[in-house]
Design a protein around this motif. Structure first.
Motif: not given
Length: 278
Positions: A218-221, A224-228, A250-254
């Motif tokens: 979850v933390v790694l996702a 990735r979602a923030h392009e870090i 993939s995580l939701t916006r929430g």
């Protein structure tokens, strides 16, 4: 296992968003675990002269069936090598230990502001790039003032800035400065280095349970979602594979917003780059 997506530097080169770090991995063990990481599907390896395992990383690269041009290799300049000629020699020595003709990325490991040679070191990295010994150059652990100073002094912007970053310490001021300059953000200690309860936080574990994933995934996702760009380190075979499998999550916006809300003013777990050495 899918390969990591990439992010593009301002110089046109690309780096995988998920890589493999070898901090505190003995040289004798580095060849084995880096080999496992490459076989699993990692295509970015992050080492440093300080780690003392460049030779082991090089052995893994040579033994792997993965072509050299498919693996993004980073190493770093240590604090006692900031003088121009010393920095040039240090990069050449790292290349020798790695058994490579060219790096994908060379970083100044720490600014060490009290030493006052970070601009000189940056000029050396620019020269190394011009000589073709490294494709891209960047910095690590620079306070914002020193980051702005090397850019102003040379008109050369680092391709990437590697800093401590995780949900408890999100470095928003630096990330905003990176966005203004077109600098990619890279996280060391992306899972908190075991120095906090990050992976036991109920927000993280709740999201993990909802996805049938691990807290680390979850933390790694989230990174990735923030392009870090994240470089988790593990020498446990199952966790090496597990961390890479975060690419399938993939995580939701929430969910991302809930993790964003975990930022803490006292969340730093490692050394403050502005604190004097000694």
């Amino acid at each position: 296992m899918p390969l990591s997506p990439t992010v593009t530097f301002h110089d046109g080169h690309r780096i995988p968003l998920l890589g493999y770090g070898v901090f505190k991995v003995d040289d004798d063990r580095a060849a084995d675990v880096v080999g496992q990481a490459l076989a699993a599907g990692y295509r970015q390896v992050d080492t440093a002269r300080l780690y003392g395992n460049e030779e082991g990383v090089g052995r893994a690269l040579r033994a792997s069936s993965v072509p050299r041009e498919e693996v993004f290799v980073t190493t770093k300049l240590w604090n006692d090598e900031h003088a121009f000629d010393a920095a040039i020699a240090a990069c050449e020595a790292s290349l020798d230990r790695l058994g490579l003709e060219q790096l994908d990325l060379y970083l100044i490991h720490w600014a060490v502001p009290e030493q006052g040679r970070y601009v000189e070191a940056w000029r050396a990295l620019i020269a190394l790039r011009e000589r073709g010994l490294t494709r891209s150059i960047g910095v690590s652990n620079f306070p914002l003032a020193e980051l702005e100073e090397i850019i102003a002094a040379t008109a050369v912007v680092p391709a990437i800035h590697q800093i401590e970053l995780h949900p408890y310490f999100q470095q928003r001021e630096l990330r905003a400065a990176h966005a203004q300059h077109g600098i990619v953000t890279q996280a060391w200690g992306p899972l908190g280095q075991g120095k906090s309860d990050l992976l036991e936080n109920p927000v993280i574990t709740g999201i993990a349970e909802a996805h049938g994933a691990s807290a680390a995934q979850v933390v790694l996702a989230w990174h990735r979602a923030h392009e870090i760009v994240a470089i988790p380190k593990s020498v446990t075979p199952a966790r090496i594979v597990e961390n890479l499998a975060s690419l399938e999550l993939s995580l939701t916006r929430g969910e991302l917003a809930a993790i964003d809300a975990l930022d803490r003013p006292d969340g730093r777990g490692g050394r403050d780059p502005g604190r004097p050495w000694g």
